[in-house]
Design a protein around this motif. Structure first.
Motif, PDB file in Angstrom:
ATOM      1  N   VAL A 103       0.773  -1.262  -0.029  1.00 55.14           N
ATOM      2  CA  VAL A 103      -0.092   0.290  -0.187  1.00 55.14           C
ATOM      3  C   VAL A 103       0.906   1.248   0.076  1.00 55.14           C
ATOM      4  CG1 VAL A 103      -1.584   1.173   1.356  1.00 55.14           C
ATOM      5  CG2 VAL A 103      -1.997  -1.152   1.066  1.00 55.14           C
ATOM      6  N   SER A 104       0.555   2.139  -0.619  1.00 56.46           N
ATOM      7  CA  SER A 104       1.311   3.372  -0.928  1.00 56.46           C
ATOM      8  C   SER A 104       1.313   4.120   0.228  1.00 56.46           C
ATOM      9  CB  SER A 104       0.986   4.216  -2.182  1.00 56.46           C
ATOM     10  OG  SER A 104      -0.533   4.965  -2.247  1.00 56.46           O
ATOM     11  N   PHE A 105       2.212   5.279   0.419  1.00 58.11           N
ATOM     12  CA  PHE A 105       2.202   6.322   1.342  1.00 58.11           C
ATOM     13  C   PHE A 105       0.914   7.188   1.384  1.00 58.11           C
ATOM     14  CE2 PHE A 105       3.404  10.430   3.008  1.00 58.11           C
ATOM     15  CZ  PHE A 105       3.647  10.002   4.450  1.00 58.11           C
ATOM     16  N   ASN A 106       0.495   7.436   0.335  1.00 55.24           N
ATOM     17  CA  ASN A 106      -1.028   8.269   0.323  1.00 55.24           C
ATOM     18  C   ASN A 106      -1.988   7.716   1.137  1.00 55.24           C
ATOM     19  OD1 ASN A 106       0.665  10.556  -1.203  1.00 55.24           O
ATOM     20  ND2 ASN A 106      -0.101   9.521  -3.031  1.00 55.24           N
ATOM     21  N   ILE A 107      -1.829   6.391   0.639  1.00 54.77           N
ATOM     22  CA  ILE A 107      -3.087   5.797   1.401  1.00 54.77           C
ATOM     23  C   ILE A 107      -2.964   5.461   2.984  1.00 54.77           C
ATOM     24  CG2 ILE A 107      -4.266   3.551   1.604  1.00 54.77           C
ATOM     25  CD1 ILE A 107      -3.673   3.067  -1.337  1.00 54.77           C
ATOM     26  N   LEU A 108      -1.796   5.376   3.434  1.00 58.78           N
ATOM     27  CA  LEU A 108      -1.334   5.128   4.763  1.00 58.78           C
ATOM     28  C   LEU A 108      -1.661   6.521   5.507  1.00 58.78           C
ATOM     29  CD1 LEU A 108       1.853   3.129   4.592  1.00 58.78           C
ATOM     30  CD2 LEU A 108      -0.449   2.293   5.074  1.00 58.78           C
ATOM     31  N   VAL A 109      -1.427   7.663   4.867  1.00 56.80           N
ATOM     32  CA  VAL A 109      -1.680   9.115   5.508  1.00 56.80           C
ATOM     33  C   VAL A 109      -3.398   9.341   5.287  1.00 56.80           C
ATOM     34  CG1 VAL A 109       0.623   9.814   5.104  1.00 56.80           C
ATOM     35  CG2 VAL A 109      -1.273  10.373   3.540  1.00 56.80           C
ATOM     36  N   LYS A 110      -4.175   8.852   4.705  1.00 56.03           N
ATOM     37  CA  LYS A 110      -5.486   9.132   4.605  1.00 56.03           C
ATOM     38  C   LYS A 110      -6.521   8.214   5.293  1.00 56.03           C
ATOM     39  CE  LYS A 110      -4.607  12.674   1.484  1.00 56.03           C
ATOM     40  NZ  LYS A 110      -4.781  14.166   1.981  1.00 56.03           N
ATOM     41  N   PHE A 111      -6.052   6.990   5.413  1.00 57.73           N
ATOM     42  CA  PHE A 111      -6.794   5.999   5.942  1.00 57.73           C
ATOM     43  C   PHE A 111      -6.061   5.167   6.859  1.00 57.73           C
ATOM     44  CE2 PHE A 111      -7.955   6.899   1.551  1.00 57.73           C
ATOM     45  CZ  PHE A 111      -9.267   7.033   1.542  1.00 57.73           C
ATOM     46  N   LYS A 112      -6.895   4.472   7.763  1.00 58.86           N
ATOM     47  CA  LYS A 112      -6.484   3.555   8.864  1.00 58.86           C
ATOM     48  C   LYS A 112      -7.512   2.433   8.884  1.00 58.86           C
ATOM     49  CE  LYS A 112      -8.427   5.616  13.057  1.00 58.86           C
ATOM     50  NZ  LYS A 112      -8.047   5.685  14.649  1.00 58.86           N
ATOM     51  N   LYS A 137      -8.198  11.680  -7.208  1.00 62.19           N
ATOM     52  CA  LYS A 137      -9.563  11.437  -7.643  1.00 62.19           C
ATOM     53  C   LYS A 137     -10.062  10.008  -6.987  1.00 62.19           C
ATOM     54  CE  LYS A 137      -9.595  14.118 -11.844  1.00 62.19           C
ATOM     55  NZ  LYS A 137      -8.498  14.876 -11.111  1.00 62.19           N
ATOM     56  N   SER A 138      -9.157   9.030  -6.824  1.00 62.98           N
ATOM     57  CA  SER A 138      -9.541   7.635  -6.402  1.00 62.98           C
ATOM     58  C   SER A 138      -8.343   7.019  -5.546  1.00 62.98           C
ATOM     59  CB  SER A 138      -9.948   6.555  -7.571  1.00 62.98           C
ATOM     60  OG  SER A 138      -9.074   6.643  -8.326  1.00 62.98           O
ATOM     61  N   TYR A 139      -8.672   6.039  -4.870  1.00 66.32           N
ATOM     62  CA  TYR A 139      -7.647   5.421  -4.008  1.00 66.32           C
ATOM     63  C   TYR A 139      -8.165   3.840  -4.024  1.00 66.32           C
ATOM     64  CZ  TYR A 139      -6.611   9.588  -1.763  1.00 66.32           C
ATOM     65  OH  TYR A 139      -6.239  10.911  -1.499  1.00 66.32           O
ATOM     66  N   ASP A 140      -6.871   3.101  -4.556  1.00 60.70           N
ATOM     67  CA  ASP A 140      -7.221   1.622  -4.550  1.00 60.70           C
ATOM     68  C   ASP A 140      -6.226   0.943  -3.385  1.00 60.70           C
ATOM     69  OD1 ASP A 140      -7.306  -0.986  -5.604  1.00 60.70           O
ATOM     70  OD2 ASP A 140      -6.859  -0.716  -7.321  1.00 60.70           O
ATOM     71  N   ILE A 141      -7.180   0.395  -2.365  1.00 62.62           N
ATOM     72  CA  ILE A 141      -6.464  -0.089  -1.201  1.00 62.62           C
ATOM     73  C   ILE A 141      -6.641  -1.698  -1.071  1.00 62.62           C
ATOM     74  CG2 ILE A 141      -6.684   0.066   1.242  1.00 62.62           C
ATOM     75  CD1 ILE A 141      -8.316   2.622   1.047  1.00 62.62           C
ATOM     76  N   GLN A 142      -5.287  -1.911  -1.098  1.00 65.49           N
ATOM     77  CA  GLN A 142      -5.515  -3.630  -0.777  1.00 65.49           C
ATOM     78  C   GLN A 142      -5.542  -3.931   0.644  1.00 65.49           C
ATOM     79  OE1 GLN A 142      -5.250  -6.164  -3.105  1.00 65.49           O
ATOM     80  NE2 GLN A 142      -5.087  -4.671  -4.991  1.00 65.49           N
ATOM     81  N   VAL A 143      -6.364  -4.953   1.109  1.00 64.42           N
ATOM     82  CA  VAL A 143      -6.432  -5.264   2.501  1.00 64.42           C
ATOM     83  C   VAL A 143      -6.249  -6.861   2.561  1.00 64.42           C
ATOM     84  CG1 VAL A 143      -8.031  -5.389   4.377  1.00 64.42           C
ATOM     85  CG2 VAL A 143      -8.399  -3.717   2.715  1.00 64.42           C
TER      86      VAL A 143
END
Length: 794
Positions: A285-294, A314-320
């Motif tokens: 997961v990219s750093f942009n996702i880590l600073v926006k979501f938890k 415009k969008s976030y692709d989050i792998q869980v």
């Protein structure tokens, strides 16, 4: 445009792009070219000067220039041949990212007159970016008990290009146990899985190394690789499973921190610790996702911890990943796709790029004053901007291209009415509620010499006392010019329409100071010579062409008491004039024995003369008296024998000026026993007398007869004159009357010489007092005659 593996352009692909370089179209004032990215320095883009309809010779005089919102060093125009060429390295991905459209917007500006052209250079994508995986190795864990067709999601590669150059395909190195299953999505991304094709036996093979190759659709194609390290372990037969492989969530960009994005649900068929599931983000997961979501590891809740910005991402692709607590742990995977919904949170921006100030007040309607561009970072209707101007200004906005406007003159200007305008440009977007921004343009109006200097009134009346010293300041004229600066600088001069005043030149009487507008006399003025001096003063401004106007000055010369009374027949400036007269002792009281004739060349009160008889030395009573205003010397009583046969009478003549001037005359009266014809004889100061001629009785009788006839004729004439006063035989002509209404006092005297027909011999001259002014010219003659008659002694 395709790249070879060595990174260079192939000859055929370069030729293909050159075929489209000169393509342009005119629409909404726009010139359009295209150029591939990474083109070499000097690559031909288009004949921009020729396509704009300009001449090479006028580029430098008209200050030909090119402005660019993006980097200004990418494109350049050769002023020698008018060709637009590549001046620097153009990286499409750096300019536009993964946007489907990428253009460089140029503004070509020329002056004289000011014109602006919009040029759009489309940057074409070439396959200059290979697919890239996040790491060189991806680790995959498979238990040996995993069922056939079990699927393990793999992370795909990223290609910075667009279109077919970013369309990726994947291949896996040959293996009997594993193969790839690639699935497309509506997000222009691919999901692919590693699928188990043959049962595993950890005791036989504990680890597999497979090469995953990603190839793009460019020509020639570029590839990227990653090693898949597959470990086989013997625990936990069931991995956690999500109820969906892809979760889609829409969030407004203005949602607050802490907002719940989604709650994930994963189940594990195992029991005990092997069935306890723990959630976490994928390792890639990219750093942009880590600073926006938890993500909450136990509940599977994903919450927002940073601010979203549609214009930024415009969008976030989050792998869980969901892990169980087994040993070894097994995991399940899913994707959360968060789409950011745009909100109207960006106000428009207004930029004034080119100004043409100040504006001449005679500028034609339609003249371009300024160039204005607007922008809005929002998208869709939130980014659609409309512009307007503050009301009550003589300007309007003309759209030249999308989000580009020209501020043009809409009506005529008048600097004398309004010298400057504060024009407010207001930009509003189409959001709800709409946002707006404004910019102020200060338009200064330059003056044009369109107003002539003007005087406050067309004519001025000036009163100047005579005997003024040369160089005296008598008046100051003042003209106002509504223009400004040199157009309002005025100079004064005498108008030479009337070059002469009588026998003298106008320039010998007065002068006008060029700057101060003061009027000076060049010589001493004499009321007796010049009563009215009328001339014009001209004023001109310093504009080109110069404008001017005239004003009339009427200078009345006021009389001063500077002339002594003049005794007629003797000459001015001599005192003690002597007159001799014979008087019969037989005359009765009131008999006129003589008359003193005097005039004064002054006017008004200064010329109003009065007479008085000075007492004789010795105190002897005189039987004579003098009329106060007539000058007639007559007897006060009948003469007796005791009266001195020879008497000297001193007559004082004085005017009514300030100070009073006077003259004297001496009358020598000789008393005789019989009447004799007496003659009025004036002598000089030497006292010489003319001889008196004796006349015999017969001559006296003849004279009396002739006198009777003459007297009859005079009476007839007098009666005729009373009927026709304008044709009087005895009068010298019509009098001249001047009155200064502004002063309210007498300025000029009424001088009239009246002939008195008398038996005593020579005609007499008499002085008449001033006459008042009458408003009606017809009644004025009648009242003037009445006033004169009241002072004339017959």
């Amino acid at each position: 445009m395709l790249f070879s593996r060595e990174g260079g352009l192939t000859a055929w692909s370069l030729l293909l792009w050159l075929l489209f370089l000169a393509a342009w179209q005119a629409g909404s004032g726009q010139l359009r070219y295209s150029v591939p990215e990474e083109a070499k320095h000097g690559t031909f883009v288009g004949r921009i000067v020729q396509d704009l309809g300009l001449e090479l010779a006028e580029l430098v005089p008209r200050l030909f220039r090119v402005a660019c919102k993006e980097r200004t060093d990418l494109l350049e125009v050769n002023l020698q041949n008018g060709i637009l060429f590549v001046n620097g390295r153009i990286d499409r991905e750096e300019l536009c990212g993964r946007s489907a459209e990428c253009s460089i917007h140029l503004e070509v500006i020329v002056d004289g007159p000011l014109r602006v052209f919009h040029v759009e250079v489309e940057v074409g994508d070439i396959n200059d970016n290979p697919p890239v995986f996040r790491g060189r190795v991806q680790r995959v864990f498979f238990p040996e008990s995993r069922l056939l067709d079990s699927r393990f999601p793999l992370e795909g590669a990223f290609d910075a290009d667009i279109g077919v150059n970013a369309l990726l395909s994947y291949t896996l190195s040959s293996s009997d146990f594993f193969f790839l299953d690639v699935q497309g999505s509506d997000e222009l991304s691919q999901s692919f899985f590693l699928v188990l094709g043959k049962s595993l036996d950890r005791e036989e093979t504990a680890e597999f190394r497979l090469l995953l190759v990603a190839a793009d659709g460019g020509k020639p194609g570029l590839t990227g690789t990653v090693w898949l390290l597959i470990s086989v372990f013997d625990v936990n037969d069931n991995a956690p499973v999500f109820d969906r492989s892809v979760y889609r969530v829409h969030l407004f960009e203005t949602v607050a921190n802490g907002t719940l994005v989604i709650t994930l649900n994963a189940s594990d068929a195992d029991g005990g610790l092997n069935g306890e599931v723990v959630f976490s983000f994928g390792s890639d997961v990219s750093f942009n996702i880590l600073v926006k979501f938890k993500i909450d590891s136990s509940s599977g809740e994903i919450r927002l911890i940073g601010n979203l910005d549609y214009e930024e991402m415009k969008s976030y692709d989050i792998q869980v990943i969901a892990f169980d607590e087994g040993s070894p742990s097994m995991s399940g995977h899913c994707k959360v796709l968060v789409k950011v919904v745009d909100v109207n949170d960006n106000a428009p921006e207004v930029l004034i790029t080119s100004l043409s100030f100040p504006v001449r007040e005679d500028a034609p309607v339609g003249a371009v004053i300024a160039l204005i561009s607007v922008s809005d970072l929002d998208s869709g209707i939130n980014g659609q901007v409309t512009c307007s101007l503050s009301p009550h200004v003589p300007f309007k906005l003309v759209s030249t291209f999308k989000n580009y406007y020209s501020l043009v003159l809409d009506s005529a200007l008048d600097r004398e009415s309004i010298s400057a305008y504060q024009v407010v440009v207001i930009a509003r977007d189409g959001g709800s509620p709409p946002l707006w921004a404004s910019a102020t343009v200060s338009v200064e109006v330059a003056d044009v010499n369109d107003n002539a200097p003007a005087f406050a009134q067309p004519e001025y009346t000036v009163f100047v006392k005579e005997n003024n010293p040369p160089g005296s300041h008598i008046f100051t004229v003042c003209a106002r010019d509504a223009d400004a600066q040199e157009n309002a600088l005025v100079s004064y001069s005498l108008s030479l329409v009337e070059r002469r005043v009588g026998e003298h030149a106008l320039l010998s009487y007065v002068s006008v100071h060029t700057e101060s507008s003061k009027v000076f006399t060049l010589q001493s003025l004499e009321h007796e010579e010049l009563k009215l001096l009328q001339f014009q003063v001209r004023v001109r401004d310093s504009g080109v062409p110069a404008l001017g106007s005239n004003v009339t000055l009427q200078v009345f010369v006021l009389d001063e008491n500077d002339n002594v009374p003049l005794l007629l027949g003797i000459g001015p400036g001599r005192a003690g004039h002597t007159v001799s007269e014979l008087v019969s002792r037989s005359v009765c009281a009131g008999h006129v024995v003589a008359k003193v004739h005097a005039v004064d060349v002054d006017s008004g009160y200064n010329a109003w003369l009065s007479y008085e008889l000075l007492p004789i030395l010795g105190g002897t009573h005189s039987p004579f008296w003098v009329g106060l205003y007539t000058g007639e010397i007559s007897t006060t009583c009948a003469l007796v024998e005791k009266d001195t046969p020879r008497q000297s009478l001193l007559v004082l003549v004085k005017d009514h000026g300030e100070p009073t001037l006077m003259a004297t005359a001496t009358l020598l009266v000789s008393l005789v026993e019989r009447p004799k014809a007496s003659l009025w004889t004036f002598v000089s100061m030497s006292g010489s007398e003319k001889a008196i001629v004796d006349v015999n009785v017969y001559l006296i009788i003849a004279i009396c007869t002739v006198f009777s006839l003459v007297l009859t004729l005079l009476l007839y004439t007098a009666l005729h004159c009373s009927v026709l006063p304008g044709d009087s035989m005895c009068g010298p002509g019509k009098p001249t009357l001047v009155c200064l209404r502004a002063v309210g006092s007498w300025s000029y005297s009424q001088q009239r010489g009246q002939r008195v027909c008398s038996w005593e011999g020579l005609p007499k001259k008499d002085l008449i007092a001033f006459s008042p002014c009458f408003p009606d010219s017809r009644n004025r003659e009648e009242q003037l005659q009445t006033t004169e008659d009241s002072f004339v002694s017959v």
